[in-house]
Motif scaffolding. Sequence first.
Motif, short mmCIF file in Angstrom:
data_model
loop_
_atom_site.label_atom_id
_atom_site.label_comp_id
_atom_site.label_asym_id
_atom_site.label_seq_id
_atom_site.Cartn_x
_atom_site.Cartn_y
_atom_site.Cartn_z
N SER A 1 31.62 96.36 23.24
CA SER A 1 32.83 95.55 23.31
C SER A 1 32.83 94.35 23.75
O SER A 1 33.76 93.51 23.88
N GLY A 2 31.72 93.68 24.25
CA GLY A 2 31.42 92.37 24.77
C GLY A 2 32.12 92.18 26.13
O GLY A 2 32.43 91.22 26.49
N ILE A 3 32.08 93.25 27.03
CA ILE A 3 32.83 93.35 28.15
C ILE A 3 31.67 93.35 29.55
O ILE A 3 30.70 94.06 29.32
N GLU A 4 31.73 92.13 30.23
CA GLU A 4 30.86 92.22 31.24
C GLU A 4 30.84 93.46 32.12
O GLU A 4 32.17 93.92 32.46
N CYS A 5 29.58 93.97 32.37
CA CYS A 5 29.53 95.21 33.15
C CYS A 5 28.43 95.20 34.26
O CYS A 5 27.28 94.76 33.86
N ARG A 6 28.70 95.56 35.24
CA ARG A 6 27.79 95.90 36.57
C ARG A 6 27.45 97.02 37.04
O ARG A 6 28.59 97.68 37.40
N ALA A 7 26.36 97.58 36.90
CA ALA A 7 25.94 98.87 37.43
C ALA A 7 25.61 98.89 38.79
O ALA A 7 24.52 98.08 38.99
N LEU A 8 26.33 99.58 39.67
CA LEU A 8 25.84 99.30 41.17
C LEU A 8 25.19 100.66 41.79
O LEU A 8 25.91 101.56 41.81
N GLY A 9 23.89 100.58 42.16
CA GLY A 9 23.44 101.73 42.77
C GLY A 9 23.48 101.96 44.07
O GLY A 9 23.27 100.94 44.77
N VAL A 10 23.91 102.93 44.59
CA VAL A 10 24.11 103.39 46.07
C VAL A 10 23.49 104.48 46.51
O VAL A 10 23.18 105.40 45.61
N GLU A 11 23.23 104.68 47.88
CA GLU A 11 22.86 105.94 48.32
C GLU A 11 23.80 106.47 49.28
O GLU A 11 24.39 105.61 49.91
N VAL A 12 24.06 107.58 49.23
CA VAL A 12 25.10 108.29 49.74
C VAL A 12 24.68 108.79 51.03
O VAL A 12 23.79 110.01 50.89
N ASN A 13 24.88 108.60 52.29
CA ASN A 13 24.64 109.26 53.46
C ASN A 13 25.63 110.11 54.25
O ASN A 13 26.69 109.47 54.26
N VAL A 14 25.64 111.17 54.20
CA VAL A 14 26.64 112.39 54.53
C VAL A 14 26.61 112.28 56.22
O VAL A 14 27.41 113.16 56.60
N ALA A 15 25.85 111.95 56.72
CA ALA A 15 25.87 112.02 58.24
C ALA A 15 27.47 111.82 58.95
O ALA A 15 27.82 110.47 58.65
N GLY A 16 27.73 112.53 59.48
CA GLY A 16 29.27 112.35 60.27
C GLY A 16 30.23 112.69 59.36
O GLY A 16 31.61 112.54 59.84
N SER A 17 30.13 112.79 58.01
CA SER A 17 31.41 113.01 56.97
C SER A 17 30.86 114.11 55.89
O SER A 17 29.62 114.26 55.80
#
Length: 428
Positions: free
Chosen positions: A74-90
Motif C-alpha cells: 500500500s506504500g505506507i511506512e511501517c516500523r516493526a519494533l521488537g521488544v522483550e517482555v519481562n514479567v517480573a512483578g506483574s
Amino acid sequence: MTSLSQLVHQFVSDLPAVQRVVLAVSGGVDSMVLLHSAQAAQLPQPLLVLHVNHQLSPHAAQWQALVTDTCARSGIECRALGVEVNVAGSGLEEAARQVRYQAIESQLRPGDLVLMAHHRQDQLETFFLRLARGAGVRGLAGIATLRAWGPARLGRPFLTVDRSIIEQYARNHGLVWVDDESNASDRFDRNFLRLNVLSALQQRWPDLPAQVSQATEHLRESDELLSEFAAADLAQCQPRGERIGVSLDMAPLLSWSRPRRYNLLRHWLSVQGYRLPARKRLEEVDALLAAGQDQNPLLNWGDRAPRRYRQRIYCLPARWQTVAELAGGTITWRSQSPGLPPGPYSVVTRALVPDITRAHPSERAHSQTLKKLLQEYALEPWLREYVPLILDNDRLVAVGDLWIEKGTAVAAGVVPVWSFSLPGMARV
C-alpha cells in the motif's frame, strides 16, 4: 468511502494540529480494519504504521510479515519494533501491555495522533476487569476515546463500534488477518471474562455492551467533574515545584473531608503523570498528615515517594535516590549585573568534605554548625547529604543556593542556582 473510513476521517478531522497519523497494528482483525479504513479515508496527514513484536508466540514472525507486507503493497511506512517482555512483578498481560506502549511512545513526536482499534467489546471487558479489581470512578470509566500521550495524542475511533461491524467490514473487503492463539486460553483474565462470563451475560442481556458503553460515558463525565473540583482545590494547596519533585501545603488537606482529600491527591498525582494510587496508598497519606512536626515520614510507592516536611507534603520520583544520577545536582550562576563571572570554583557534595562542619552566611553575625544551618534554612532533610559546597581551593564560598559565605570574593549580584537535571521534576 465506507462507514468505518468515514468514522476515521471524521475523528481525525475534528482534532486540531494533527501532523501525522500513527496506526498501532498487531495484525489482528481489528487493527487490520483500522489500517484499511485509515488508508481509504484519504487523510491529508501521512500515515505511519507501528507493529510491536512481543516475540511471545511461535507465529510472531508471521504476524510481523503480514503487517509489513500489507504496508509495502500500500506504500505506507511501517516500523516493526521488537521488544522483550519481562514479567517480573506483574502478569504477562500487563507486562506485554507496558512494553508495547513504551515501544510505541518511543517513536512519537509532537503533532502525532496515534490510533488504536479498541471497540465496544473491549470497553465491556475493561469495565468488568476493573470492577473485579475494585476500581473507582476513573477506572470504571474505562478506555478513553482520546487522551494525551507523551508528546502526542492517543485516539480510539472504533470505541463505540460493535465488534461484529468490524468483522463484517473485514469480510466485505477481503482482508487478511491473524488470530492470536492465546485468545483461546482462559488462563488470562481478559480471556476468562470473554469466554466464560461475558458470553453468558450477553445471552441474558444482549444489549449489555451498549449499556456498559453508556455507563462508562456517565462515569467519565463524573470523573471530569471531580477533576474540575480537584483543580480548584489544588490551587488552594499552593502547589510548587521543588529542587526535586513537587509539594503541597498540607493545611487545607487537614480541614477537608476524607473523600475531598483523596480526590485532590489523586488529581495531583495524576497531573504529574503518576498512576492513580490505590485506596490503601491514600490511607497511608493520612498517617503522613498525622505525623508530628519533628518527624519526616517516608512512603515508598515504587515509582514515587511521598514525604512530609514541616507543613508540606512532597512527592519525589523514586529514582531521585540514585546517588550517581544525582551527584549533588548542578550549580549554575545567575548574575544581576552582566559581565561579572565568578572565579574558578569547584563544587563537591557535602559527603565528600566531612571536614567542613561550620559555615558563616554573609547575612549573619556569627558562624554556626553546618548541620544546624541546613535545618534553619529549611533544606529538606533528604537533600542535606547531597547539598553542593562551592569551594575556592579549600575555602567555602557558598552552600548550594542557600547562602554565600561571609567575606568571600563573589561579585555583588552574582548568586548560585542549585538545580537537578532529572526529567519531569517541574510539574506542579
